[in-house]
Design a protein around this motif. Structure first.
Motif, PDB file in Angstrom:
ATOM      1  N   UNK A 149       0.998  -1.167  -0.040  1.00  0.00           N
ATOM      2  CA  UNK A 149      -0.125  -0.054   0.021  1.00  0.00           C
ATOM      3  C   UNK A 149       0.864   1.085   0.000  1.00  0.00           C
ATOM      4  N   UNK A 150       1.084   1.987  -1.140  1.00  0.00           N
ATOM      5  CA  UNK A 150       1.658   3.198  -1.005  1.00  0.00           C
ATOM      6  C   UNK A 150       1.062   4.290  -0.649  1.00  0.00           C
ATOM      7  N   UNK A 151       1.660   5.115  -0.053  1.00  0.00           N
ATOM      8  CA  UNK A 151       0.876   6.301   0.660  1.00  0.00           C
ATOM      9  C   UNK A 151       0.619   7.407  -0.128  1.00  0.00           C
ATOM     10  N   UNK A 152      -0.367   8.129  -0.254  1.00  0.00           N
ATOM     11  CA  UNK A 152      -0.883   9.237  -1.105  1.00  0.00           C
ATOM     12  C   UNK A 152      -1.700  10.371  -0.494  1.00  0.00           C
ATOM     13  N   UNK A 153      -1.911  11.507  -0.953  1.00  0.00           N
ATOM     14  CA  UNK A 153      -2.562  12.645  -0.386  1.00  0.00           C
ATOM     15  C   UNK A 153      -3.733  12.200  -0.386  1.00  0.00           C
TER      16      UNK A 153
END
Length: 201
Positions: A149-153
């Motif tokens: 799970x890549x973090x994003x805004x």
């Protein structure tokens, strides 16, 4: 953006509810499927202008989505369960804008723009996860997941807040939707920069 921060706060109550669900014989996949069906029902309710019903269904969907992971961790996660979870998530992400888009002519273009931006964030998210898996990368920022799970805004927490705002102030849907679509585009740009840093030769 706030998912990783909120994870330690919401994990304990979700784990308690998950343990009770397991004792009742409720599987993670059943919770995921029911959540997806609630998302579709929310879309129909919103399309019909029943924004209060839509709000209840949106919150119920997110509760089930929050529960299926802890239940899976108790009973044993499966690859199919991980697949089903992400599909159900995007049923939710698309059903709500579609419902609002059908609710009023002024909503249609903003709903289409938001749905397209959700599609782009989903593509960037899944592409990152696929290449991260190929390289053996792992992260625990969002708890134990079936894939990276890549973090994003613009993440789950932000989307829930925005969808609740849609239901509470439906007349402002076009403005809120276009603003959030912009945040989704920034998320794609941010994730692409992260991908360059993580995957460059």
């Amino acid at each position: 953006m706030f998912d990783a921060i909120l994870r330690p706060i919401i994990d304990k109550p979700l784990n308690l509810l998950a343990a009770r669900a397991v004792r009742l014989g409720i599987s993670a996949n059943l919770l995921t499927i029911c959540g997806g069906l609630l998302a579709v029902c929310a879309g129909f309710a919103l399309a019909g202008g029943h924004f209060d019903v839509g709000l209840v269904l949106v919150i119920a969907n997110r509760l089930l989505d929050g529960l299926d992971g802890p239940v899976a961790r108790i009973t044993g996660p499966t690859d199919f369960g991980g697949y089903l979870d992400i599909v159900a998530d995007f049923v939710f992400y698309l059903a709500v804008p579609l419902g609002f888009g059908l609710a009023a002519p002024a909503n249609l273009i903003p709903a289409l723009v938001l749905a397209c931006c959700f599609g782009l964030t989903g593509i960037s998210f899944l592409a990152f996860a696929a290449i991260a898996a190929k390289r053996g990368l792992e992260t625990s920022a969002h708890g134990k997941k079936s894939f990276f799970y890549s973090t994003g805004l613009a993440e789950g927490t932000e989307t829930i807040v925005v969808f609740i705002l849609f239901c509470l102030w439906p007349a402002h849907f076009p403005t809120i939707a276009l603003a959030y679509a912009g945040l989704c585009i920034l998320t794609v740009i941010q994730r692409t920069a992260s991908a360059w840093a993580a995957f460059k030769p």
